[in-house]
Design a protein around this motif. Structure first.
Motif, PDB file in Angstrom:
ATOM      1  N   ALA A  22       0.839  -1.206   0.000  1.00 23.25           N
ATOM      2  CA  ALA A  22       0.000   0.000   0.000  1.00 23.25           C
ATOM      3  C   ALA A  22       0.873   1.255   0.000  1.00 23.25           C
ATOM      4  CB  ALA A  22      -0.939  -0.004   1.199  1.00 23.25           C
ATOM      5  N   ASN A  23       1.928   1.251   0.786  1.00 23.41           N
ATOM      6  CA  ASN A  23       2.837   2.401   0.808  1.00 23.41           C
ATOM      7  C   ASN A  23       3.532   2.587  -0.543  1.00 23.41           C
ATOM      8  OD1 ASN A  23       2.217   2.997   3.457  1.00 23.41           O
ATOM      9  ND2 ASN A  23       3.961   1.895   4.297  1.00 23.41           N
ATOM     10  N   ALA A  24       3.926   1.485  -1.161  1.00 19.02           N
ATOM     11  CA  ALA A  24       4.565   1.564  -2.478  1.00 19.02           C
ATOM     12  C   ALA A  24       3.582   2.113  -3.514  1.00 19.02           C
ATOM     13  CB  ALA A  24       5.074   0.189  -2.912  1.00 19.02           C
ATOM     14  N   TYR A  25       2.322   1.694  -3.402  1.00 14.11           N
ATOM     15  CA  TYR A  25       1.290   2.201  -4.317  1.00 14.11           C
ATOM     16  C   TYR A  25       1.127   3.713  -4.169  1.00 14.11           C
ATOM     17  CZ  TYR A  25      -3.350   3.544  -5.863  1.00 14.11           C
ATOM     18  OH  TYR A  25      -4.399   4.211  -6.444  1.00 14.11           O
ATOM     19  N   VAL A  26       1.025   4.189  -2.939  1.00 20.13           N
ATOM     20  CA  VAL A  26       0.840   5.623  -2.706  1.00 20.13           C
ATOM     21  C   VAL A  26       2.033   6.413  -3.236  1.00 20.13           C
ATOM     22  CG1 VAL A  26       0.664   7.392  -0.911  1.00 20.13           C
ATOM     23  CG2 VAL A  26      -0.740   5.341  -0.774  1.00 20.13           C
ATOM     24  N   ASP A  27       3.242   5.921  -2.996  1.00 24.63           N
ATOM     25  CA  ASP A  27       4.437   6.610  -3.496  1.00 24.63           C
ATOM     26  C   ASP A  27       4.433   6.684  -5.020  1.00 24.63           C
ATOM     27  OD1 ASP A  27       5.337   6.959  -0.910  1.00 24.63           O
ATOM     28  OD2 ASP A  27       6.745   5.269  -0.987  1.00 24.63           O
ATOM     29  N   ARG A  28       4.121   5.571  -5.644  1.00 25.05           N
ATOM     30  CA  ARG A  28       4.107   5.527  -7.112  1.00 25.05           C
ATOM     31  C   ARG A  28       2.986   6.381  -7.685  1.00 25.05           C
ATOM     32  NH1 ARG A  28       4.840   0.936 -10.978  1.00 25.05           N
ATOM     33  NH2 ARG A  28       5.197   2.046 -12.923  1.00 25.05           N
ATOM     34  N   TYR A  29       1.839   6.369  -7.013  1.00 28.51           N
ATOM     35  CA  TYR A  29       0.690   7.169  -7.446  1.00 28.51           C
ATOM     36  C   TYR A  29       1.015   8.663  -7.382  1.00 28.51           C
ATOM     37  CZ  TYR A  29      -4.177   8.860  -7.487  1.00 28.51           C
ATOM     38  OH  TYR A  29      -5.348   9.513  -7.785  1.00 28.51           O
ATOM     39  N   GLU A  30       1.615   9.097  -6.291  1.00 28.67           N
ATOM     40  CA  GLU A  30       1.994  10.504  -6.169  1.00 28.67           C
ATOM     41  C   GLU A  30       2.997  10.891  -7.250  1.00 28.67           C
ATOM     42  OE1 GLU A  30       3.397  10.807  -2.151  1.00 28.67           O
ATOM     43  OE2 GLU A  30       1.405  11.286  -1.384  1.00 28.67           O
ATOM     44  N   ARG A  31       3.963  10.023  -7.499  1.00 27.78           N
ATOM     45  CA  ARG A  31       4.962  10.296  -8.540  1.00 27.78           C
ATOM     46  C   ARG A  31       4.315  10.371  -9.917  1.00 27.78           C
ATOM     47  NH1 ARG A  31      10.120  12.309  -9.098  1.00 27.78           N
ATOM     48  NH2 ARG A  31      10.789  11.704 -11.154  1.00 27.78           N
ATOM     49  N   LEU A  33       1.180  11.084 -10.627  1.00 29.70           N
ATOM     50  CA  LEU A  33       0.386  12.307 -10.721  1.00 29.70           C
ATOM     51  C   LEU A  33       1.269  13.522 -10.989  1.00 29.70           C
ATOM     52  CD1 LEU A  33      -2.281  11.963  -7.888  1.00 29.70           C
ATOM     53  CD2 LEU A  33      -2.656  11.866 -10.351  1.00 29.70           C
ATOM     54  N   ALA A  34       2.399  13.596 -10.302  1.00 32.74           N
ATOM     55  CA  ALA A  34       3.308  14.728 -10.506  1.00 32.74           C
ATOM     56  C   ALA A  34       3.855  14.731 -11.931  1.00 32.74           C
ATOM     57  CB  ALA A  34       4.449  14.680  -9.494  1.00 32.74           C
ATOM     58  N   GLU A  35       4.215  13.578 -12.444  1.00 30.03           N
ATOM     59  CA  GLU A  35       4.727  13.502 -13.817  1.00 30.03           C
ATOM     60  C   GLU A  35       3.644  13.885 -14.828  1.00 30.03           C
ATOM     61  OE1 GLU A  35       6.153   9.502 -13.935  1.00 30.03           O
ATOM     62  OE2 GLU A  35       8.038  10.016 -12.924  1.00 30.03           O
ATOM     63  N   GLU A  36       2.438  13.407 -14.598  1.00 31.94           N
ATOM     64  CA  GLU A  36       1.324  13.763 -15.484  1.00 31.94           C
ATOM     65  C   GLU A  36       1.049  15.259 -15.398  1.00 31.94           C
ATOM     66  OE1 GLU A  36      -1.868  13.196 -18.209  1.00 31.94           O
ATOM     67  OE2 GLU A  36      -0.179  11.923 -17.669  1.00 31.94           O
ATOM     68  N   ASP A  64      11.009  15.904  -4.909  1.00 30.30           N
ATOM     69  CA  ASP A  64      10.549  15.098  -3.768  1.00 30.30           C
ATOM     70  C   ASP A  64       9.546  14.031  -4.170  1.00 30.30           C
ATOM     71  OD1 ASP A  64      12.143  16.668  -2.120  1.00 30.30           O
ATOM     72  OD2 ASP A  64      10.501  18.008  -1.568  1.00 30.30           O
ATOM     73  N   GLY A  65       9.538  13.662  -5.431  1.00 30.66           N
ATOM     74  CA  GLY A  65       8.667  12.596  -5.892  1.00 30.66           C
ATOM     75  C   GLY A  65       7.217  12.968  -6.101  1.00 30.66           C
TER      76      GLY A  65
END
Length: 124
Positions: A22-31, A33-36, A64-65
């Protein structure tokens, strides 16, 4: 009558694997979204800037990802219309590239999250 109940606590929820996924998902999701958001922002800059030099666009990046910023380019607030030298000091009210980026990203974030979640649910 005697009732004996026993339970077993094994599996991803109990040994911490689900929390790590779940933590890995949130980190990847935030990244993601920022890239998009950065891609949207660059497209908006191409849409609104009248005489682009490319410098401001090149200074915008993800840090900061999960944050998009313009490296404090001195005229960034002026371009966005929130600087002290904007209207009423001058006629220039600024461009809407940041607000349009925010609105477009808010429209897309659910779909991005759902597509990404499919990659992580099997590991939970």
């Amino acid at each position: 009558m005697l009732l004996d109940v026993s339970t077993s606590s094994r599996g991803p929820i109990f040994d911490g694997r689900a929390q790590r996924v779940a933590n890995a998902y949130v980190d990847r999701y935030e990244r993601r979204l920022a890239e998009e958001g950065l891609n949207i922002l660059r497209g908006e800059m191409h849409r609104v800037f009248k005489n682009p030099t490319g410098y401001y666009e090149s200074r915008c990046e993800v840090i900061d990802g999960h944050k998009i910023w313009d490296n404090r380019v001195v005229y960034g607030p002026w371009l966005a219309g929130i600087g002290s030298r904007n209207f009423p000091v001058t006629k220039f009210r600024g461009y809407d590239h940041w607000t349009v980026t925010r609105d477009k990203l808010n429209e897309r974030k659910r779909g991005i999250g759902e597509r990404l979640l499919r990659q992580y649910t099997g590991r939970m």
